[in-house]
Design a protein around this motif. Structure first.
Motif, short mmCIF file in Angstrom:
data_model
loop_
_atom_site.label_atom_id
_atom_site.label_comp_id
_atom_site.label_asym_id
_atom_site.label_seq_id
_atom_site.Cartn_x
_atom_site.Cartn_y
_atom_site.Cartn_z
N UNK A 171 0.62 -1.27 -0.16
CA UNK A 171 -0.18 -0.19 -0.11
C UNK A 171 0.89 1.44 0.15
N UNK A 172 2.06 1.36 0.47
CA UNK A 172 2.99 2.43 0.49
C UNK A 172 3.42 2.36 -1.01
N UNK A 173 3.77 1.33 -1.67
CA UNK A 173 4.09 1.59 -3.12
C UNK A 173 2.87 2.07 -3.96
N UNK A 174 1.53 1.76 -3.52
CA UNK A 174 0.60 1.97 -4.28
C UNK A 174 0.36 3.64 -4.22
N UNK A 175 0.49 4.18 -2.88
CA UNK A 175 0.34 5.46 -2.56
C UNK A 175 1.34 6.25 -3.39
N UNK A 197 -5.36 5.43 4.93
CA UNK A 197 -3.87 5.55 4.50
C UNK A 197 -4.00 6.02 2.83
N UNK A 198 -4.92 5.47 2.19
CA UNK A 198 -4.71 5.49 0.80
C UNK A 198 -5.77 6.63 0.32
N UNK A 199 -6.96 7.01 0.87
CA UNK A 199 -8.04 7.72 0.20
C UNK A 199 -8.04 9.06 0.39
N UNK A 200 -8.55 9.64 -0.84
CA UNK A 200 -9.21 11.01 -0.44
C UNK A 200 -10.35 11.01 0.25
N UNK A 215 -14.35 12.62 3.99
CA UNK A 215 -12.90 13.21 3.23
C UNK A 215 -11.82 13.00 4.25
N UNK A 216 -10.75 12.46 3.72
CA UNK A 216 -9.38 12.39 4.63
C UNK A 216 -8.56 13.58 4.16
N UNK A 217 -8.54 14.62 4.86
CA UNK A 217 -7.70 15.64 4.76
C UNK A 217 -6.21 15.82 5.35
N UNK A 218 -5.37 14.82 5.05
CA UNK A 218 -4.23 14.43 5.58
C UNK A 218 -3.14 14.58 4.10
N UNK A 219 -2.12 15.32 4.48
CA UNK A 219 -0.96 15.35 3.32
C UNK A 219 -0.52 13.90 3.04
N UNK A 221 3.02 11.74 2.01
CA UNK A 221 2.87 10.41 2.34
C UNK A 221 2.16 10.47 3.70
N UNK A 222 1.23 9.54 4.29
CA UNK A 222 0.76 9.50 5.42
C UNK A 222 1.29 8.64 6.26
N UNK A 223 1.34 8.63 7.71
CA UNK A 223 1.84 7.95 8.68
C UNK A 223 0.91 7.25 9.50
#
Lengths: 246, 261
Positions: A171-175, A197-200, A215-219, A221-223
């Motif tokens: 999923x990291x790679x997909x991101x 982790x992945x979604x808007x 809505x996931x408002x996170x920059x 890459x996410x942690x």
């Protein structure tokens, strides 16, 4: 507006209950949308309807204002099992869709190679599928799905059959790949963490239909251990479970 | 290198075993026929008699001719039945109506021993080559049709789905997905079809009058030459094994290795 679902319902012949009941959803071009919900809530059916593998009982699905009538390469699917063809080697598998589309051999090979490079499997291009590990197989499946430049990529729990470590890596790679390519993606998962982790936007589904869209408002890459990430995770997890116990 | 050694010791031990069987057979003959006179000499074959028979039949080239004709007939009948069987299997798989209604009939006909087709065939074609080939086709085509139907049916649905979402039309799905995916099972069906065809060929040849192994067998009976009868039986077995090993084993190994099966 890339993909629009209008009042989509699905009833299977052998059961009286609706699997999907009046689903309305819009997905923008370049958006990454995850659908979460416990098993049996119809999220895979939703994906099959969009893919055109099944037909809605009511309502309509529009892709760029054209109704979806059957499966097609503008809505490529990546399945939970890799669905690679064991009689072809790695690069032949990646080339398959382009071969179907009648793209000349040379261009096919170039595009396949660049996609294999993107998933880090360039040196494995001549390997047989049975020689690859589960994670590598899903990477090849991802490369195959990416080569067709489809309007939307439909992913049906693609990492859920893998061990935790491998699925986290993927999923990291997909991101990373998504940030580079900005493809429109609809991603089905039962893991809320994966969705955040992945979604808007995260679509929460229950047997009654779509219960919420967050809505996931996170920059990126996410942690996973980020404070706000954990907040989102709890918030969505509550929404998923609320419906279970009611 | 090591695998080769293992194969060699296996081969050698097989050879020794076969030698033992032949020796035992000869001893049985000597004791039973020459010493105790339990059996009449014309009713009991012996290894030495079979070898003598072999030399005789090789000298006038009749054995070579018989083998040639039989194999040619068998192969041509088999080819026809592969084409017909696969086509019928495809139809039964493609059309639900045929799958439900024709398949049980085909399965029923398939249980009919191939020798039962001989009278029918002779009435149609007379005592000719065509009559034998017809028996071969009837004896193997139906089993192949069932095998082809099963092979296509057992292709995992997900392959078809994946190809569909990559934009394949139904022709492309058959050519690029169903055919290669069903190949391993199809080849075992073809192999089984061959063994049916070979048996049917012998029933056909025994009952008609064309040159071939079946006739050489009948000739042995007519001459009361049990060694010739035994020799032909051995040759029939050897050819069956040879074709199985050379053609089908190799084909299977090639297909299976590629897929890691």
């Amino acid at each position: 507006m890339s993909l629009v679902l209008k009042n989509v319902s699905k009833v299977f012949e052998d059961s009286k209950e609706d699997v999907l009941n009046e689903i309305n959803l819009e997905i923008e071009k370049g958006e990454f949308v995850c659908v979460v919900g416990r098993s049996g809530c119809g999220k895979s059916t939703l994906l099959n309807l969009i893919a055109g593998l099944e037909k809605p009982t009511e309502g309509e699905i529009l892709l760029n204002s054209c109704p979806v009538t059957g499966p097609g390469s503008d809505r490529i699917v990546m399945f939970q099992e890799h669905a690679l063809f064991p009689w072809l080697n790695v690069i032949q598998n990646v080339e398959f869709g382009m071969k179907i589309a009648g793209i000349p051999q040379k261009e096919r090979e170039e595009r396949a190679l660049s996609n294999l490079r993107m998933v880090g499997l360039e040196e494995y291009k001549d390997y047989a599928i049975h020689q690859l590990s589960g994670g590598m197989r899903q990477r090849v499946a991802l490369a195959r799905a990416l080569t067709l430049d489809s309007e939307i990529l439909l992913m049906d729990e693609p990492f859920s059959a893998l061990d935790k470590q491998t699925s986290n890596r993927l999923r990291e790679e997909l991101q990373e790949i998504w940030v580079k390519t900005k493809r429109t993606v609809l991603f089905i998962t039962h893991s809320v963490e994966e969705a955040v982790y992945l979604a808007d936007r995260v679509v929460v589904m229950s047997p009654a239909g779509i219960t919420d869209i967050v809505s996931v408002e996170l920059e990126r890459p996410r942690y996973v251990y980020d404070e706000r990430f954990v907040e989102y995770r709890h918030k969505i997890l509550e929404k998923v479970e609320e419906k279970v116990y009611r | 290198m090591k695998k080769r050694d293992v194969l060699r010791t296996k081969f050698v031990s097989e050879l020794i075993f076969l030698g033992g069987v032949i020796l035992l057979w000869q001893m049985l003959y000597v004791i039973g026929v020459d010493v105790l006179s339990i059996w009449k000499p014309y009713a009991m074959p012996s290894p030495t008699g079979v070898v003598k028979s072999l030399c005789l039949l090789l000298a006038d080239a009749s054995l070579v001719k018989a083998v040639g004709y039989s194999v040619l007939r068998g192969v041509s009948g088999y080819m026809i039945s592969v084409v017909l069987g696969c086509f019928l299997g495809f139809l039964m798989n493609h059309f639900d109506y045929l799958h439900r209604n024709l398949r049980p009939l085909v399965m029923g006909v398939q249980t009919l021993p191939s020798v039962c087709w001989v009278p029918f065939s002779i009435l149609w074609f007379g005592l000719t080559q065509q009559a034998i080939i017809f028996v071969v086709v009837m004896g193997s085509a139906f089993s192949m049709a069932i095998a082809a139907d099963n092979a296509i049916h057992n292709v995992p649905k997900i392959y078809k789905k994946a190809a569909l979402t990559m934009g394949a039309n139904s022709r492309q799905i058959y050519r690029e997905v169903i055919l290669p995916a069903s190949l391993p099972e199809l080849v075992s069906g073809l192999k089984q079809g061959w063994s049916f065809a070979w048996r049917a060929l012998m029933s056909g040849e025994v009952m008609t009058t064309c040159i071939g192994l079946g006739q050489t067998l009948i000739e042995g009976r007519n001459l009361a030459d049990i060694n010739q009868v035994m020799l032909v039986m051995i040759v029939i077995v050897l050819i069956g094994i040879l074709i199985d090993q050379i053609v089908f084993r190799k084909l299977e190994r090639y297909i299976y290795q590629k897929r890691g099966l």
